[in-house]
Write a protein that holds these residues in place. Structure first.
Motif, PDB file in Angstrom:
ATOM      1  N   SER A  94       0.820  -1.214   0.000  1.00 47.08           N
ATOM      2  CA  SER A  94       0.000   0.000   0.000  1.00 47.08           C
ATOM      3  C   SER A  94       0.852   1.261   0.000  1.00 47.08           C
ATOM      4  O   SER A  94       0.420   2.308  -0.500  1.00 47.08           O
ATOM      5  CB  SER A  94      -0.919   0.002   1.226  1.00 47.08           C
ATOM      6  N   ALA A  95       2.043   1.165   0.542  1.00 46.94           N
ATOM      7  CA  ALA A  95       2.928   2.338   0.597  1.00 46.94           C
ATOM      8  C   ALA A  95       3.329   2.819  -0.787  1.00 46.94           C
ATOM      9  O   ALA A  95       3.748   3.967  -0.944  1.00 46.94           O
ATOM     10  CB  ALA A  95       4.173   2.020   1.420  1.00 46.94           C
ATOM     11  N   THR A  96       3.211   1.946  -1.782  1.00 47.75           N
ATOM     12  CA  THR A  96       3.569   2.358  -3.146  1.00 47.75           C
ATOM     13  C   THR A  96       2.387   2.973  -3.888  1.00 47.75           C
ATOM     14  O   THR A  96       2.565   3.504  -4.989  1.00 47.75           O
ATOM     15  CB  THR A  96       4.100   1.161  -3.964  1.00 47.75           C
ATOM     16  N   TYR A  97       1.189   2.891  -3.306  1.00 50.43           N
ATOM     17  CA  TYR A  97      -0.004   3.358  -4.012  1.00 50.43           C
ATOM     18  C   TYR A  97      -0.580   4.665  -3.481  1.00 50.43           C
ATOM     19  O   TYR A  97      -1.052   5.489  -4.257  1.00 50.43           O
ATOM     20  CB  TYR A  97      -1.099   2.275  -3.965  1.00 50.43           C
ATOM     21  N   PHE A  98      -0.546   4.879  -2.177  1.00 50.29           N
ATOM     22  CA  PHE A  98      -1.105   6.119  -1.634  1.00 50.29           C
ATOM     23  C   PHE A  98      -0.234   7.307  -2.031  1.00 50.29           C
ATOM     24  O   PHE A  98       0.993   7.192  -2.108  1.00 50.29           O
ATOM     25  CB  PHE A  98      -1.210   6.039  -0.107  1.00 50.29           C
ATOM     26  N   THR A  99      -0.868   8.433  -2.272  1.00 44.27           N
ATOM     27  CA  THR A  99      -0.112   9.647  -2.608  1.00 44.27           C
ATOM     28  C   THR A  99       0.101  10.536  -1.394  1.00 44.27           C
ATOM     29  O   THR A  99       0.823  11.522  -1.470  1.00 44.27           O
ATOM     30  CB  THR A  99      -0.830  10.450  -3.711  1.00 44.27           C
ATOM     31  N   ALA A 100      -0.543  10.210  -0.280  1.00 40.16           N
ATOM     32  CA  ALA A 100      -0.251  10.907   0.974  1.00 40.16           C
ATOM     33  C   ALA A 100       1.134  10.485   1.451  1.00 40.16           C
ATOM     34  O   ALA A 100       1.738   9.559   0.904  1.00 40.16           O
ATOM     35  CB  ALA A 100      -1.307  10.558   2.025  1.00 40.16           C
ATOM     36  N   ASP A 101       1.646  11.157   2.467  1.00 41.87           N
ATOM     37  CA  ASP A 101       2.950  10.766   3.021  1.00 41.87           C
ATOM     38  C   ASP A 101       2.857   9.356   3.592  1.00 41.87           C
ATOM     39  O   ASP A 101       1.847   8.966   4.182  1.00 41.87           O
ATOM     40  CB  ASP A 101       3.377  11.746   4.113  1.00 41.87           C
ATOM     41  N   ARG A 102       3.932   8.585   3.408  1.00 41.81           N
ATOM     42  CA  ARG A 102       3.963   7.203   3.888  1.00 41.81           C
ATOM     43  C   ARG A 102       5.277   6.929   4.601  1.00 41.81           C
ATOM     44  O   ARG A 102       6.320   7.453   4.234  1.00 41.81           O
ATOM     45  CB  ARG A 102       3.861   6.194   2.737  1.00 41.81           C
ATOM     46  N   ILE A 103       5.196   6.089   5.626  1.00 41.86           N
ATOM     47  CA  ILE A 103       6.386   5.618   6.332  1.00 41.86           C
ATOM     48  C   ILE A 103       6.260   4.106   6.477  1.00 41.86           C
ATOM     49  O   ILE A 103       5.191   3.588   6.823  1.00 41.86           O
ATOM     50  CB  ILE A 103       6.526   6.275   7.719  1.00 41.86           C
ATOM     51  N   ILE A 104       7.339   3.389   6.198  1.00 42.54           N
ATOM     52  CA  ILE A 104       7.348   1.938   6.355  1.00 42.54           C
ATOM     53  C   ILE A 104       7.975   1.610   7.707  1.00 42.54           C
ATOM     54  O   ILE A 104       9.085   2.045   8.014  1.00 42.54           O
ATOM     55  CB  ILE A 104       8.125   1.258   5.210  1.00 42.54           C
ATOM     56  N   ALA A 105       7.247   0.852   8.506  1.00 44.70           N
ATOM     57  CA  ALA A 105       7.703   0.494   9.853  1.00 44.70           C
ATOM     58  C   ALA A 105       8.253  -0.924   9.859  1.00 44.70           C
ATOM     59  O   ALA A 105       7.923  -1.746   8.991  1.00 44.70           O
ATOM     60  CB  ALA A 105       6.549   0.608  10.842  1.00 44.70           C
ATOM     61  N   ALA A 106       9.081  -1.231  10.838  1.00 48.55           N
ATOM     62  CA  ALA A 106       9.533  -2.602  11.036  1.00 48.55           C
ATOM     63  C   ALA A 106       8.327  -3.477  11.359  1.00 48.55           C
ATOM     64  O   ALA A 106       7.278  -2.997  11.799  1.00 48.55           O
ATOM     65  CB  ALA A 106      10.555  -2.667  12.169  1.00 48.55           C
ATOM     66  N   HIS A 107       8.484  -4.779  11.158  1.00 47.45           N
ATOM     67  CA  HIS A 107       7.373  -5.711  11.325  1.00 47.45           C
ATOM     68  C   HIS A 107       6.760  -5.601  12.725  1.00 47.45           C
ATOM     69  O   HIS A 107       7.438  -5.782  13.729  1.00 47.45           O
ATOM     70  CB  HIS A 107       7.891  -7.142  11.100  1.00 47.45           C
ATOM     71  N   GLY A 108       5.479  -5.265  12.784  1.00 50.25           N
ATOM     72  CA  GLY A 108       4.759  -5.182  14.040  1.00 50.25           C
ATOM     73  C   GLY A 108       4.834  -3.853  14.756  1.00 50.25           C
ATOM     74  O   GLY A 108       4.139  -3.651  15.760  1.00 50.25           O
TER      75      GLY A 108
END
Length: 247
Positions: free
Chosen positions: A56-70
């Motif tokens: 989903s982080a590649t599709y939303f145009t709002a700001d995104r942050i990828i977190a570590a698992h969990g």
């Protein structure tokens, strides 16, 4: 000709990386529609962890942050406390939120953090190969329970809405299903309610979305809808468990 359906600008037009029939795409779409309708795309941050949810982080145009698992709830807490006026939401699968991320989930809810947690429950580990997850149904087969989940040795499905409903701090807890148009519309209304609550500084909101996994359930998409209606929704009844928005 009057336009009645529009591709929300809050989500990109990239080709989907989800498996055919996967309802992650439906969940993405209604979240994006809500962001756009609320005119919050430019003032929102989505937190996405490991698993199918990370796509989903590649599709939303709002700001995104990828977190570590969990760790999405912990990351979202830090963002919201440092940028309190932003709309902050997590987007997490059942393996992420209710397994490795159970501690973060429980404690963020118990503190009443002013964030919105969106929980995608398809009862299986999707990206990693179809292992049993905390929400796998009794008797449901997975690569780590090839004869079906046996509560005697594997425990029972964990019901997150019911579990969080035991805590004092959460203000809104609801479960919706994406198996039909009517239920999808209900889910969208619930997401908007949770977002509006956050902007009103009301506190913690938890939205569970029942979805499918045609690939790892080894079913056609239409068969997964039937399974959800006959099996999943009986184990995980939909509805609002807590609504303290007015308080």
């Amino acid at each position: 000709m009057k336009q009645i359906v529009k591709h929300p600008d809050a989500i990109s037009r990239k080709p989907s990386g989800y498996c055919p029939g996967c309802m992650h795409s439906t969940a993405n779409k209604i979240i994006a529609e809500v962001l756009e309708e609320m005119q919050m795309t430019e003032n929102a941050v989505g937190v996405f962890p490991v698993g199918c949810a990370v796509l989903s982080a590649t599709y939303f145009t709002a700001d995104r942050i990828i977190a570590a698992h969990g760790r999405a709830a912990a990351v979202a807490t830090g963002i919201k406390r440092s940028r309190p006026k932003m709309l902050v939401f997590t987007y997490q699968g059942d393996g992420d939120l209710s397994s490795i991320g159970m501690a973060e989930t429980i404690h963020a809810a118990n503190r009443g953090e002013n964030i919105t947690v969106i929980f995608i429950n398809n009862s299986i580990y999707g990206m990693t190969g179809g292992q049993m997850s905390p929400t796998t149904l009794e008797g449901q087969k997975a690569t780590t329970c090839i004869y079906g989940r046996d509560p005697a040795t594997m425990g029972y499905p964990i019901k997150m809405c019911e579990l969080l409903n035991q805590l004092q701090a959460p203000k809104y807890i609801a479960r919706f299903s994406l198996d039909s148009v009517a239920h999808i519309n209900q889910a969208k209304k619930g997401i908007r309610k949770a977002f509006e609550m956050q902007l009103g500084q009301k506190g913690y909101a938890f939205i569970e979305l029942l979805t499918n996994c045609p690939t790892n359930w080894k079913m056609t998409p239409t068969d997964t809808w039937k399974f959800m209606q006959e099996k999943t929704m009986k184990e995980f009844p939909i509805g609002e468990f807590r609504n303290r928005i007015e308080g």
